[in-house]
Design an enzyme around this catalytic site. Sequence first.
Site, PDB file in Angstrom:
ATOM      1  N   CYS A  36      -2.454  -5.684 -23.297  1.00  0.00           N
ATOM      2  CA  CYS A  36      -2.599  -4.980 -22.294  1.00  0.00           C
ATOM      3  C   CYS A  36      -1.604  -5.308 -21.111  1.00  0.00           C
ATOM      4  O   CYS A  36      -1.433  -4.611 -20.153  1.00  0.00           O
ATOM      5  CB  CYS A  36      -3.882  -5.056 -21.543  1.00  0.00           C
ATOM      6  N   ARG A  91     -12.235  -5.438 -16.543  1.00  0.00           N
ATOM      7  CA  ARG A  91     -11.968  -6.845 -16.163  1.00  0.00           C
ATOM      8  C   ARG A  91     -12.298  -7.318 -14.785  1.00  0.00           C
ATOM      9  O   ARG A  91     -12.118  -6.589 -13.913  1.00  0.00           O
ATOM     10  CB  ARG A  91     -10.529  -7.149 -16.287  1.00  0.00           C
ATOM     11  N   ASN A 116       2.153 -10.197 -19.043  1.00  0.00           N
ATOM     12  CA  ASN A 116       2.668 -10.571 -17.790  1.00  0.00           C
ATOM     13  C   ASN A 116       2.526 -11.848 -17.499  1.00  0.00           C
ATOM     14  O   ASN A 116       3.334 -12.520 -16.998  1.00  0.00           O
ATOM     15  CB  ASN A 116       2.175  -9.424 -16.584  1.00  0.00           C
ATOM     16  N   ASP A 117       1.361 -12.566 -17.471  1.00  0.00           N
ATOM     17  CA  ASP A 117       0.986 -13.976 -16.988  1.00  0.00           C
ATOM     18  C   ASP A 117       1.477 -14.784 -18.200  1.00  0.00           C
ATOM     19  O   ASP A 117       1.945 -15.853 -17.945  1.00  0.00           O
ATOM     20  CB  ASP A 117      -0.504 -14.003 -16.747  1.00  0.00           C
ATOM     21  N   GLU A 145      -3.941 -14.917 -21.650  1.00  0.00           N
ATOM     22  CA  GLU A 145      -2.491 -14.890 -20.607  1.00  0.00           C
ATOM     23  C   GLU A 145      -2.133 -16.216 -20.042  1.00  0.00           C
ATOM     24  O   GLU A 145      -1.253 -16.279 -19.469  1.00  0.00           O
ATOM     25  CB  GLU A 145      -2.982 -13.995 -19.547  1.00  0.00           C
ATOM     26  N   ARG A 154       6.694 -14.267 -12.148  1.00  0.00           N
ATOM     27  CA  ARG A 154       6.814 -12.936 -12.516  1.00  0.00           C
ATOM     28  C   ARG A 154       7.407 -12.142 -11.293  1.00  0.00           C
ATOM     29  O   ARG A 154       7.703 -11.051 -11.502  1.00  0.00           O
ATOM     30  CB  ARG A 154       5.685 -12.278 -13.058  1.00  0.00           C
ATOM     31  N   HIS A 170       0.829  -1.078   0.101  1.00  0.00           N
ATOM     32  CA  HIS A 170       0.130  -0.003  -0.029  1.00  0.00           C
ATOM     33  C   HIS A 170       0.862   1.284  -0.280  1.00  0.00           C
ATOM     34  O   HIS A 170       0.618   2.300  -0.585  1.00  0.00           O
ATOM     35  CB  HIS A 170      -1.115  -0.138   1.251  1.00  0.00           C
ATOM     36  N   ARG A 213      -8.383  -2.926 -13.964  1.00  0.00           N
ATOM     37  CA  ARG A 213      -8.114  -4.160 -12.725  1.00  0.00           C
ATOM     38  C   ARG A 213      -9.074  -3.919 -11.620  1.00  0.00           C
ATOM     39  O   ARG A 213      -8.547  -3.296 -10.701  1.00  0.00           O
ATOM     40  CB  ARG A 213      -6.565  -3.842 -12.505  1.00  0.00           C
TER      41      ARG A 213
HETATM   42  C1  PEP Z   1      -1.130  -9.658 -17.670  1.00  0.00           C
HETATM   43  O1  PEP Z   1      -1.109 -10.748 -17.233  1.00  0.00           O
HETATM   44  O2  PEP Z   1      -0.431  -9.072 -18.424  1.00  0.00           O
HETATM   45  C2  PEP Z   1      -2.031  -8.547 -16.996  1.00  0.00           C
HETATM   46  C3  PEP Z   1      -2.291  -7.385 -17.824  1.00  0.00           C
HETATM   47  O3  PEP Z   1      -2.725  -8.783 -15.960  1.00  0.00           O
HETATM   48  P1  PEP Z   1      -2.128  -8.638 -14.619  1.00  0.00           P
HETATM   49  O4  PEP Z   1      -0.965  -8.087 -14.742  1.00  0.00           O
HETATM   50  O5  PEP Z   1      -3.264  -7.689 -13.799  1.00  0.00           O
HETATM   51  O6  PEP Z   1      -1.951 -10.124 -14.137  1.00  0.00           O
HETATM   52 MG    MG Z   2      -2.703 -11.119 -15.721  1.00  0.00          MG
END
Ligand code: PEP
Ligand code: MG
Length: 577
Positions: free
Chosen positions: A502, A332, A454-455, A431, A465, A189, A296
């Site tokens: 994204c 989302r 990212n995932d 993802e 990650r 936070h 998000r």
């Molecule tokens: C991703 O996984 O790329 C994504 C946009 O979602 P998050 O980073 O919230 O898991």
């Molecule tokens: Mg993700």
Amino acid sequence: MQKIYGTSLNTGIFIGNALHIALPEPAIETGNIRQEEIPKEISRLQSSLSIVEEDINLELKTSNLQAQDAEIISAQREILRDPEIYNQIETAIRNKLQYATQAVSECFANIIKHFETMKIETFAVRAADYRDVAMRLLNALSGVRNTLKIKIEPNQIPVFIEIVPSLVSKLAQEGIKAYLVAKGSYNSHSSILCRALGLVAIANIPDLNVAVKNNDLLIVDGYTGLLIVNPDDQTLEYYRKKAEAERHRQEKLKQLKITDSITANGINIELFTNIGVPEELEVIKNLSCAGIGLFRTEFLYLGRQNLPDEEEQFAVYKELAEKMKPLPVTIRTFDLGGDKLSPLGYETPEENPYLGNRGIRFSLSQPDIFYTQVRAILRASAFGKVQIMFPMIIDTQDFIEAKKFVQNCQRELSQHSISFDPEIALGAMIEIPSAALCSEELAKECDFFSIGTNDLVQYTLAADRNNEMVAKYYIQHHPAVLCLIKKTIISAEKYHIPLSVCGEMASNYKYIPLLIGLGIRELSVNPGSFFSAKAIVQKCDAKLFKATEEINCSTPLSEVENLINNILAPYYQDKEE
Ligand code: PEP
Ligand code: MG
């Protein structure tokens, strides 16, 4: 001169002098009080509670925080008002004849220990909130009201062992521009407040206390997480110029507001933005983006102990829809689990949370939570162009299950004559490798796709990650990842559905030309990267498409790296930090 790397909490460069801040340790009285002292101790507790509440109220009034960020602080007020905590403390004073300081200290220590043993980042975040409240309360009981006793000058960089959210907002109030902290993580936070308040900061710096002495000259490079202690003249000069150039660049980039995001050879690239808290709307309204590509929603849970109810969610989604209208807002559904914020009491700790009950799986396994959210989104869809996106979809069947859930909610709303957009678009995040591999089939059911790199990267390469130990395996441009992206592009094109990226790759200057070259026509980027992304888009030309057309699954990694680092460099180089 010494160079130390830590975890950057926010971008930017700041040069200043170190000032170690040791937060005062409040005195905890031990021993027993006398029976007749009980009322005095209880009234001491009550007036300290009021003092802290007053402080929090004042902080909320004067800190200029956006509402969502202010929630982090107002959540502390909820902790203060928690009747169960109060009862525990009062009982310890009455029955164990403890001083108020000891009763408070023990009560909070138990709660914090409980959170810390869970070894999940979310709970660690909660522990920090409780620690902050305990500290405030103990300070008030000991007659210390302001934890920042020392006056910090705006050119100084305070150095902490640990930092709590209230202190971050206090720093910003005092005009401080940067800070360092030995512990901490990107998702805490305090770190979120740090970004919301625009401070430059680095956390997680090994041996910070030894490496940095009071008055040392420091360069905090928030772009790379690099801390330079007592730089030589050449380095100092370099960073002074870099900070100045960055100021100019930001000013210049703002002029791109009125130009379109079209490549030099005339291809339109839609630029959307990602947001985490609704208040970021204030920032993105100055960007002229094509809409919100990713909201998000799990961040709505931030700073609180429960998930918001339907009315509260509806109010947030409706405001987004109305303010962005006619542009789309992609909401989302909760992506809880993994490293994400978990609603207390709903989830049991899992051996492998990333492979566990996360994203859409969590929502489908908790129909009450999912129902509340879907109804709130659907109702908001009557006020603008809202789209629903499901995280962690593995295949068509998974998507259909989520879609049916939404359709049932739609039927119910219709029966009660509650308005919603019957045409609301439903999309899947790509993802998980299986979703990319099955994307052709999936595209028949979905209204749109959005690639969450990212995932996708972590699942494709089996590299966590968030784990520094395996960071070298987390290769976003790995041919296996590019191959899955390409496969998804082909599927989306075949069924004429929009496709965006994204994940962080879309906000990373180095990867934007590559993604465009591969065939991506929509990027959803972090607001801070928006203008740089647009400038890169405008540079992309026919030569870029030629250079990237040959990439496929059998392209060696070294070739991809050569392409990105050399051939594509002219497209992003002056944007790179
Ligand atoms: C991703 O996984 O790329 C994504 C946009 O979602 P998050 O980073 O919230 O898991
Ligand atoms: Mg993700």
